[in-house]
Scaffold this motif. Structure first.
Motif, mmCIF file in Angstrom:
data_model
loop_
_atom_site.group_PDB
_atom_site.id
_atom_site.type_symbol
_atom_site.label_atom_id
_atom_site.label_comp_id
_atom_site.label_asym_id
_atom_site.label_seq_id
_atom_site.Cartn_x
_atom_site.Cartn_y
_atom_site.Cartn_z
ATOM 1 N N MET A 130 0.743 4.238 3.978
ATOM 2 C CA MET A 130 1.818 3.424 3.415
ATOM 3 C C MET A 130 3.164 4.131 3.541
ATOM 4 S SD MET A 130 3.943 3.254 0.556
ATOM 5 C CE MET A 130 3.086 4.173 -0.741
ATOM 6 N N TYR A 161 0.892 -1.107 -2.325
ATOM 7 C CA TYR A 161 -0.153 -0.092 -2.259
ATOM 8 C C TYR A 161 -0.822 0.020 -3.622
ATOM 9 C CZ TYR A 161 -2.756 4.201 -1.881
ATOM 10 O OH TYR A 161 -3.792 5.112 -1.891
ATOM 11 N N PHE A 205 -3.985 -1.076 0.848
ATOM 12 C CA PHE A 205 -2.622 -1.118 1.385
ATOM 13 C C PHE A 205 -2.385 -2.479 2.023
ATOM 14 C CE2 PHE A 205 -0.361 0.044 5.542
ATOM 15 C CZ PHE A 205 0.909 -0.126 5.027
#
Length: 342
Positions: free
Chosen positions: A75, A95, A102
């Motif tokens: 992420m 996230y 994610f």
């Protein structure tokens, strides 16, 4: 921890978290081919989203464990790429640290994997230029980014997903190359030069016309940029072996991209970077037939033998320049291409 491989669980999760519009149709499909996690494609009205969850045990024949917290790494790295090259990397949506999930922008329906285009003989220099330009922009910028150096300092996941299965495992099969491999590993593990993608390859570039989407950042770390160059270049060497009739085209495109990268990189001595990159490339080339993650399209035993022969030549000769490497690969693949069938 929930398991998003269950479609009903994933749909309810997205609704409960408010990540999707309840008033729009919701459809979930799953993407195959990956080994490190579950990947779902979510349609929600006009919005399309990729949702990923990391696995602790990767989907390969050999035992291959890795910390699922790599989703957080992905992420953060994805977000950096999107900020630095927004046209070439998807936006981050969410996230979930508790479940290692994610969510990000999805490439449009109908996109092609650049790997598939290349294997099919479609070599677009505009796409190639965008891919390599993105890499050098990120490497240049992040070499001066103290926050990135701090955020991506931990190389545990990189070791588990790259050093162990691609180098250590191969050295176990070929102990004679240990003295060659260990200094390369030490350099990769000890260097803190810039943000390294860690999985920079044609399979992680989606192409929509000539627009690209660079994906899959979970092995990102602050380390040595030679890894991205070697991991990426390896795929062009493999394709020059698989499709020997296009060997010159693959290697010419690779030369073009590498020349562009080295002309624009500004954060370290180019000769030092090139030498490390080429030595690592020899090991990764060998790993794609004898490592834990062999290239699935290298199926002919003659091709595997050719790859081993080239890799060992690079190791024994201690090849350190891209021009020497390209000439060697072209000469060997051209020789193999022109040898009459028995």
């Amino acid at each position: 921890m929930i398991d998003i491989a269950n479609r009903d669980v994933l749909q309810q999760y997205l609704l409960d978290k408010g990540y999707v519009d309840r008033t729009a149709p919701l459809d979930v499909g799953y993407c195959g081919g990956g080994v490190s996690g579950t990947v779902a494609f979510v349609h929600n009205g006009r919005r399309q989203m990729i949702v990923k969850q990391a696995l602790a045990q990767l989907k390969v024949k050999e035992t291959w464990l890795c910390d699922p917290n790599r989703m957080h790494i992905e992420m953060m790295s994805n977000d950096i790429y999107h900020k630095l090259v927004p046209d070439n990397a998807p936006a981050v949506y969410f996230y979930d640290a508790e479940n290692y999930i994610f969510g990000r922008e999805a490439a449009p329906d109908g996109c092609a994997m650049w790997k598939s285009d290349l294997l099919g003989g479609l070599l677009d220099c505009v796409v190639a230029a965008k891919v390599m330009q993105s890499l050098v922009v990120v490497h240049n910028h992040c070499s001066r980014d103290a926050q990135a150096r701090k955020d991506f300092a931990d190389k545990t996941i990189f070791h588990d997903l790259r050093i162990s299965p691609y180098i250590t495992f191969v050295v176990g099969k070929y102990p004679a190359i240990a003295d060659f491999a260990q200094p390369v590993v030490d350099t990769l593990m000890q260097s803190q030069i810039t943000l390294v993608h860690g999985d920079f390859s044609p399979k992680n570039v989606m192409v929509d016309g000539r627009k690209i989407y660079i994906l899959d950042f979970e092995v990102a770390h602050y380390g040595h940029p030679a890894f991205d160059l070697a991991f990426f270049s390896n795929h062009f060497l493999l394709k020059s072996v698989k499709n020997k009739q296009w060997n010159g085209a693959y290697l010419t495109m690779l030369r073009y991209m590498l020349d562009r990268y080295f002309a624009e990189m500004d954060f370290m001595d180019g000769g030092d970077l090139e030498a490390t990159f080429i030595r690592l490339l020899a090991l990764l080339f060998l790993a794609r037939v004898d490592g834990k993650s062999p290239a699935e399209y290298i199926t002919e035993e003659t091709d595997k033998a050719l790859i081993r022969s080239i890799a060992f030549s690079m190791i024994e000769d201690d090849t350190r320049t891209r021009e020497e490497m390209l000439r060697l690969v072209y000469a060997r693949t051209e020789e193999a291409r022109t040898i009459p069938a028995p």
